[in-house]
Design a protein around this motif. Structure first.
Motif, PDB file in Angstrom:
ATOM      1  N   ALA A  16       0.819  -1.207   0.000  1.00 51.01           N
ATOM      2  CA  ALA A  16       0.000   0.000   0.000  1.00 51.01           C
ATOM      3  C   ALA A  16       0.852   1.256   0.000  1.00 51.01           C
ATOM      4  CB  ALA A  16      -0.926  -0.009   1.207  1.00 51.01           C
ATOM      5  N   GLU A  17       2.110   1.156   0.372  1.00 51.12           N
ATOM      6  CA  GLU A  17       2.979   2.311   0.479  1.00 51.12           C
ATOM      7  C   GLU A  17       3.734   2.644  -0.802  1.00 51.12           C
ATOM      8  OE1 GLU A  17       3.253   4.467   3.110  1.00 51.12           O
ATOM      9  OE2 GLU A  17       1.567   3.342   3.893  1.00 51.12           O
ATOM     10  N   SER A  18       3.490   1.942  -1.904  1.00 53.27           N
ATOM     11  CA  SER A  18       4.176   2.233  -3.156  1.00 53.27           C
ATOM     12  C   SER A  18       3.859   3.653  -3.605  1.00 53.27           C
ATOM     13  CB  SER A  18       3.757   1.255  -4.252  1.00 53.27           C
ATOM     14  OG  SER A  18       4.154  -0.039  -3.908  1.00 53.27           O
ATOM     15  N   LEU A  19       4.890   4.332  -4.059  1.00 50.96           N
ATOM     16  CA  LEU A  19       4.705   5.696  -4.547  1.00 50.96           C
ATOM     17  C   LEU A  19       4.020   5.708  -5.898  1.00 50.96           C
ATOM     18  CD1 LEU A  19       8.025   7.674  -3.969  1.00 50.96           C
ATOM     19  CD2 LEU A  19       5.847   7.977  -2.832  1.00 50.96           C
ATOM     20  N   LYS A  20       3.245   6.744  -6.133  1.00 53.35           N
ATOM     21  CA  LYS A  20       2.719   7.024  -7.464  1.00 53.35           C
ATOM     22  C   LYS A  20       3.515   8.213  -7.987  1.00 53.35           C
ATOM     23  CE  LYS A  20      -1.900   5.343  -6.772  1.00 53.35           C
ATOM     24  NZ  LYS A  20      -2.372   4.460  -7.766  1.00 53.35           N
ATOM     25  N   CYS A  21       4.097   8.035  -9.174  1.00 48.24           N
ATOM     26  CA  CYS A  21       4.920   9.082  -9.764  1.00 48.24           C
ATOM     27  C   CYS A  21       4.385   9.461 -11.137  1.00 48.24           C
ATOM     28  CB  CYS A  21       6.367   8.610  -9.925  1.00 48.24           C
ATOM     29  SG  CYS A  21       7.171   8.189  -8.379  1.00 48.24           S
ATOM     30  N   ASN A  22       4.607  10.704 -11.505  1.00 48.14           N
ATOM     31  CA  ASN A  22       4.310  11.133 -12.857  1.00 48.14           C
ATOM     32  C   ASN A  22       5.395  10.578 -13.763  1.00 48.14           C
ATOM     33  OD1 ASN A  22       2.011  12.807 -12.240  1.00 48.14           O
ATOM     34  ND2 ASN A  22       3.477  14.104 -11.197  1.00 48.14           N
ATOM     35  N   THR A  23       5.013  10.172 -14.967  1.00 49.53           N
ATOM     36  CA  THR A  23       5.988   9.681 -15.928  1.00 49.53           C
ATOM     37  C   THR A  23       5.948  10.567 -17.164  1.00 49.53           C
ATOM     38  OG1 THR A  23       4.489   8.156 -17.048  1.00 49.53           O
ATOM     39  CG2 THR A  23       5.689   7.302 -15.136  1.00 49.53           C
ATOM     40  N   CYS A  24       7.102  10.689 -17.787  1.00 49.19           N
ATOM     41  CA  CYS A  24       7.217  11.416 -19.040  1.00 49.19           C
ATOM     42  C   CYS A  24       8.406  10.818 -19.768  1.00 49.19           C
ATOM     43  CB  CYS A  24       7.424  12.907 -18.787  1.00 49.19           C
ATOM     44  SG  CYS A  24       7.514  13.871 -20.308  1.00 49.19           S
ATOM     45  N   ALA A  38       2.559   6.312 -12.805  1.00 50.82           N
ATOM     46  CA  ALA A  38       2.953   4.922 -12.581  1.00 50.82           C
ATOM     47  C   ALA A  38       3.074   4.669 -11.089  1.00 50.82           C
ATOM     48  CB  ALA A  38       4.290   4.632 -13.264  1.00 50.82           C
ATOM     49  N   GLU A  39       2.874   3.408 -10.704  1.00 50.10           N
ATOM     50  CA  GLU A  39       3.110   2.992  -9.332  1.00 50.10           C
ATOM     51  C   GLU A  39       4.501   2.377  -9.286  1.00 50.10           C
ATOM     52  OE1 GLU A  39       1.027   0.103  -6.086  1.00 50.10           O
ATOM     53  OE2 GLU A  39      -0.248   1.378  -7.349  1.00 50.10           O
ATOM     54  N   CYS A  40       5.343   2.896  -8.422  1.00 52.10           N
ATOM     55  CA  CYS A  40       6.735   2.452  -8.363  1.00 52.10           C
ATOM     56  C   CYS A  40       6.857   1.067  -7.725  1.00 52.10           C
ATOM     57  CB  CYS A  40       7.577   3.442  -7.573  1.00 52.10           C
ATOM     58  SG  CYS A  40       7.697   5.049  -8.368  1.00 52.10           S
ATOM     59  N   SER A  41       7.889   0.353  -8.117  1.00 53.50           N
ATOM     60  CA  SER A  41       8.177  -0.975  -7.568  1.00 53.50           C
ATOM     61  C   SER A  41       9.166  -0.842  -6.412  1.00 53.50           C
ATOM     62  CB  SER A  41       8.775  -1.865  -8.658  1.00 53.50           C
ATOM     63  OG  SER A  41      10.050  -1.367  -9.034  1.00 53.50           O
ATOM     64  N   THR A  42       9.404  -1.926  -5.707  1.00 51.44           N
ATOM     65  CA  THR A  42      10.368  -1.899  -4.605  1.00 51.44           C
ATOM     66  C   THR A  42      11.795  -1.723  -5.125  1.00 51.44           C
ATOM     67  OG1 THR A  42      10.441  -4.311  -4.614  1.00 51.44           O
ATOM     68  CG2 THR A  42       8.957  -3.268  -3.032  1.00 51.44           C
ATOM     69  N   SER A  43      12.067  -2.119  -6.363  1.00 52.89           N
ATOM     70  CA  SER A  43      13.417  -1.941  -6.917  1.00 52.89           C
ATOM     71  C   SER A  43      13.641  -0.512  -7.424  1.00 52.89           C
ATOM     72  CB  SER A  43      13.678  -2.939  -8.053  1.00 52.89           C
ATOM     73  OG  SER A  43      12.785  -2.712  -9.118  1.00 52.89           O
ATOM     74  N   LYS A  63      13.476  16.526 -20.921  1.00 50.67           N
ATOM     75  CA  LYS A  63      13.131  16.050 -19.587  1.00 50.67           C
ATOM     76  C   LYS A  63      12.522  14.664 -19.635  1.00 50.67           C
ATOM     77  CE  LYS A  63      12.319  20.682 -17.912  1.00 50.67           C
ATOM     78  NZ  LYS A  63      11.409  21.613 -17.285  1.00 50.67           N
ATOM     79  N   ARG A  64      12.729  13.918 -18.549  1.00 48.38           N
ATOM     80  CA  ARG A  64      12.093  12.609 -18.332  1.00 48.38           C
ATOM     81  C   ARG A  64      11.633  12.558 -16.890  1.00 48.38           C
ATOM     82  NH1 ARG A  64      15.360   7.983 -18.702  1.00 48.38           N
ATOM     83  NH2 ARG A  64      13.420   6.865 -18.824  1.00 48.38           N
ATOM     84  N   LYS A  65      10.581  11.792 -16.631  1.00 48.96           N
ATOM     85  CA  LYS A  65      10.067  11.593 -15.274  1.00 48.96           C
ATOM     86  C   LYS A  65       9.658  10.142 -15.122  1.00 48.96           C
ATOM     87  CE  LYS A  65       8.108  16.214 -14.835  1.00 48.96           C
ATOM     88  NZ  LYS A  65       6.928  16.990 -14.453  1.00 48.96           N
ATOM     89  N   GLY A  66       9.670   9.655 -13.886  1.00 44.59           N
ATOM     90  CA  GLY A  66       9.218   8.303 -13.620  1.00 44.59           C
ATOM     91  C   GLY A  66       9.693   7.811 -12.269  1.00 44.59           C
ATOM     92  N   CYS A  67       9.899   6.481 -12.170  1.00 41.93           N
ATOM     93  CA  CYS A  67      10.383   5.828 -10.958  1.00 41.93           C
ATOM     94  C   CYS A  67      11.845   5.452 -11.153  1.00 41.93           C
ATOM     95  CB  CYS A  67       9.573   4.562 -10.678  1.00 41.93           C
ATOM     96  SG  CYS A  67       7.808   4.857 -10.428  1.00 41.93           S
ATOM     97  N   MET A  68      12.635   5.493 -10.065  1.00 40.32           N
ATOM     98  CA  MET A  68      14.068   5.243 -10.183  1.00 40.32           C
ATOM     99  C   MET A  68      14.621   4.556  -8.937  1.00 40.32           C
ATOM    100  SD  MET A  68      17.043   8.032 -10.941  1.00 40.32           S
ATOM    101  CE  MET A  68      16.739   7.995 -12.708  1.00 40.32           C
ATOM    102  N   ALA A  69      15.648   3.742  -9.154  1.00 34.61           N
ATOM    103  CA  ALA A  69      16.371   3.099  -8.058  1.00 34.61           C
ATOM    104  C   ALA A  69      17.120   4.156  -7.253  1.00 34.61           C
ATOM    105  CB  ALA A  69      17.348   2.065  -8.602  1.00 34.61           C
TER     106      ALA A  69
END
Length: 124
Positions: A16-24, A38-43, A63-69
């Motif tokens: 339930a604690e996964s982040l939601k991030c804007n992607t581009c 997008a909903e980020c993964s644990t990785s 520019k780019r946006k999303g989820c990152m390690a």
């Protein structure tokens, strides 16, 4: 039984604690050509914004946006595209959609045309 209940609780809590991030995938200025959320993964548990500034102009920013390690957060790198050098900075944050709003989206053909014109203008 307590250990089993605790592990089930923690797995639901962490999910339930996964982040939601804007992607581009590709953006210039405040425009995003291919974006969503997008909903980020644990990785890749962090939201990020990456900005590549072309050295020849210091005006053209991609520019780019999303989820990152976490290991890739808050780093700077350099490279080149078609002999045009650039510096890319990746900045992370850790709250829902903290990497800015999803901007106006344009069709991919318009995005590619704008990027091509911007890159070619650095050589004239």
């Amino acid at each position: 039984h307590f250990a089993l209940c605790l592990s089930i609780f923690l797995s639901f809590h962490l999910t339930a604690e996964s982040l939601k991030c804007n992607t581009c995938s590709v953006g210039m200025a405040s425009l995003c050509f291919i974006g969503s959320t997008a909903e980020c993964s644990t990785s890749e548990p962090n939201c990020f914004t990456a900005v590549a500034v072309f050295n020849a102009t210091n005006i053209l920013n991609i520019k780019r946006k999303g989820c990152m390690a976490t290991a890739l957060c808050n780093t700077t790198s350099t490279g080149s595209i078609l002999t045009a050098g650039y510096t890319a900075t990746q900045t992370c944050c850790s709250t829902d959609q903290c990497n800015g709003a999803v901007a106006i989206q344009l069709p991919l053909t318009v995005a590619l045309g704008a990027a091509l014109v911007a890159i070619c203008s650095t050589f004239t």
